[in-house]
Design an enzyme around this catalytic site. Structure first.
Site, PDB file in Angstrom:
ATOM      1  N   HIS A 217      -3.419   0.822   8.906  1.00 30.11           N
ATOM      2  CA  HIS A 217      -4.839   0.984   8.608  1.00 30.11           C
ATOM      3  C   HIS A 217      -5.486  -0.343   8.978  1.00 30.11           C
ATOM      4  O   HIS A 217      -5.657  -1.239   8.156  1.00 30.11           O
ATOM      5  CB  HIS A 217      -5.052   1.298   7.126  1.00 30.11           C
ATOM      6  CG  HIS A 217      -6.509   1.297   6.720  1.00 30.11           C
ATOM      7  ND1 HIS A 217      -7.451   2.081   7.336  1.00 30.11           N
ATOM      8  CD2 HIS A 217      -7.167   0.592   5.760  1.00 30.11           C
ATOM      9  CE1 HIS A 217      -8.633   1.874   6.773  1.00 30.11           C
ATOM     10  NE2 HIS A 217      -8.488   0.965   5.823  1.00 30.11           N
TER      11      HIS A 217
ATOM     12  N   PRO B 128      -4.729  -5.601   2.844  1.00 27.37           N
ATOM     13  CA  PRO B 128      -4.309  -4.635   3.875  1.00 27.37           C
ATOM     14  C   PRO B 128      -3.369  -3.612   3.251  1.00 27.37           C
ATOM     15  O   PRO B 128      -2.285  -3.964   2.761  1.00 27.37           O
ATOM     16  CB  PRO B 128      -3.612  -5.489   4.924  1.00 27.37           C
ATOM     17  CG  PRO B 128      -3.145  -6.702   4.162  1.00 27.37           C
ATOM     18  CD  PRO B 128      -4.123  -6.942   3.053  1.00 27.37           C
ATOM     19  N   VAL B 129      -3.783  -2.347   3.254  1.00 27.36           N
ATOM     20  CA  VAL B 129      -3.156  -1.349   2.392  1.00 27.36           C
ATOM     21  C   VAL B 129      -1.678  -1.120   2.686  1.00 27.36           C
ATOM     22  O   VAL B 129      -0.889  -0.884   1.764  1.00 27.36           O
ATOM     23  CB  VAL B 129      -3.936  -0.021   2.435  1.00 27.36           C
ATOM     24  CG1 VAL B 129      -3.832   0.658   3.804  1.00 27.36           C
ATOM     25  CG2 VAL B 129      -3.468   0.914   1.334  1.00 27.36           C
TER      26      VAL B 129
ATOM     27  N   ARG C 186     -12.621   9.705   9.872  1.00 27.59           N
ATOM     28  CA  ARG C 186     -13.586   9.181  10.847  1.00 27.59           C
ATOM     29  C   ARG C 186     -13.334   9.774  12.231  1.00 27.59           C
ATOM     30  O   ARG C 186     -14.281  10.133  12.953  1.00 27.59           O
ATOM     31  CB  ARG C 186     -13.485   7.659  10.912  1.00 27.59           C
ATOM     32  CG  ARG C 186     -14.008   6.949   9.678  1.00 27.59           C
ATOM     33  CD  ARG C 186     -13.625   5.488   9.647  1.00 27.59           C
ATOM     34  NE  ARG C 186     -14.274   4.778   8.547  1.00 27.59           N
ATOM     35  CZ  ARG C 186     -13.853   3.638   8.032  1.00 27.59           C
ATOM     36  NH1 ARG C 186     -12.755   3.045   8.521  1.00 27.59           N
ATOM     37  NH2 ARG C 186     -14.494   3.062   7.040  1.00 27.59           N
TER      38      ARG C 186
END
Length: 307
Positions: free
Chosen positions: A176, A122-123, A152
C-alpha cells in the site's frame, strides 16, 4: 462472540471507520473507543451515541482503556502519526514503529484473543510488526492492505468505461504505497479482459492516478480518511458475517515471510486462505520489487531496535 470492535486511535481515520460502522448493517454490537487523549475518545463516543436513534441498527458505544479490549472480537489499530504533505508512507515508519511496541504490549495485557486489524501506515510494515510483537497466529493479523487502492482503481475504471465500479474485477496488489501495482492481466469486466476496452496508455494513466491519489488528497485537505473508513467497515462485515469474501487485505505470505496486499478469503476466523494469482513475468517482477521494498523497511526497524 460479542461482535465487539475496539478502535485504537480516535483521529480522522478511526472515527471515519466508526461512523461507517454506525451507518451500515455492520453486525457490530459494541464499539469501544480508546485514545491517549481520553477526553477526545469520550467526546467522540458521546457524539456517535447521539446518532443511534437514526442508525440502521443499535450498538453500545463507549470510551475505555486498553484493558477493555479483553472481550473484543476485532481490535483495529488506527493510532499513529499521520502522513504529512511531502512525506511517503514509508517516511512514517520510525514514528509509528516506536508507538506500536508499547501499544501491542498493553493490548496483550488485557488477554485480547481476537483479530488485529491494522490501518496505521506504512500498513504492510505495521501489520508485520503487530504480528511480530503480538505472537498471534498469522491468520488473525490483517492489514487494510490495498483495499483502498483497489476501490480507487475500480472507481477510476468504472468512470472511464461508464460502468458500475462494483462490476470491475481488478486489484492493486503489493505494498500500500508507491511500489503497489495493478496486475492488468487478471482484470476484467463481465469476464472480458479490460485490455479489450482500455488502451495500454490509458491503463498506465489510471494506475498513476490511483498511485498518487493519497498525495493529491493530502496536499489539498491534509489527510485521507473517508475511503479507508469504508474499506475497514467492509472488512469488518466480511469477518462478522463470515462471508468468505475475497479482499486484497494485507496478509501473510508464507514464502516471503511478510505481509502485503493480496487477494485472500476473509471470514469469521480472519484469513482463511490466499488466492494465488498466475501473474505474467513482468507482473511477478513488479511483485518481487514491492516485496523487497517492504522487507527492507521491516529490516531497518528490526535492526534499529536491536542496536
Amino acid at each position: 462472540m460479542n461482535n465487539k470492535v475496539a478502535i485504537i486511535g480516535t483521529g480522522n481515520v478511526g472515527m471515519s471507520y466508526a461512523y461507517a460502522l454506525l451507518n451500515q448493517q455492520s453486525q457490530v454490537n459494541e464499539l469501544l473507543l480508546v485514545d491517549i487523549n481520553k477526553d477526545d475518545a469520550e467526546g467522540e463516543a458521546l457524539d456517535l451515541r447521539d446518532a443511534l436513534a437514526y442508525a440502521p441498527s443499535t450498538m453500545k458505544i463507549r470510551a475505555g482503556e486498553y484493558a477493555d479490549c479483553a472481550d473484543a472480537d476485532i481490535v483495529c489499530i488506527c493510532a499513529g502519526a499521520r502522513q504529512a504533505p511531502g512525506e511517503t508512507r514509508m517516511d512514517l515508519i520510525r514514528k509509528n514503529a516506536a508507538i506500536f511496541k508499547d501499544m501491542i504490549a498493553e493490548i496483550k495485557k488485557s488477554n485480547f484473543d481476537g483479530i488485529f486489524l491494522v490501518v496505521s501506515n506504512p500498513v504492510d510494515v505495521m501489520t508485520y510488526l503487530t504480528w511480530h510483537y503480538s505472537g498471534f497466529p498469522r491468520h488473525r493479523v490483517i492489514g487494510s492492505g490495498t483495499t483502498l487502492d483497489t476501490s480507487r482503481l475500480r472507481v477510476a475504471v468504472g468512470s472511464c468505461l461508464e460502468v458500475d465500479s462494483r462490476d470491475v474485477r481488478a486489484y492493486v496488489i503489493g505494498e500500500h504505497g508507491d511500489s503497489g501495482f495493478v496486475p492488468w492481466s487478471k482484470a476484467d469486466i463481465g469476464y472480458k479482459d479490460i485490455g479489450n476496452f482500455i488502451s495500454g496508455e490509458k491503463r498506465h494513466e489510471i494506475e498513476e492516478k490511483v498511485r498518487n491519489a493519497a498525495y493529491t488528497i493530502i496536499n489539498k485537505k491534509g489527510s485521507t480518511y473517508y475511503g479507508i473508513g469504508m474499506a475497514l467497515a467492509r472488512i469488518t462485515k466480511a469477518i462478522f458475517n463470515n462471508e468468505n469474501t475475497v479482499l486484497p487485505v494485507s496478509n501473510h505470505d508464507p514464502l516471503g515471510g511478510i505481509f502485503y496486499g493480496y487477494p485472500a478469503v476473509v471470514g469469521r476466523e480472519g484469513i482463511k486462505r490466499r488466492l494465488e494469482l498466475e501473474l505474467s513475468d513482468h507482473e511477478q517482477d513488479l511483485l518481487m520489487h514491492s516485496i523487497h521494498v517492504i522487507k527492507d523497511a521491516i529490516d531497518s526497524v528490526i535492526n534499529e531496535n536491536h542496536n
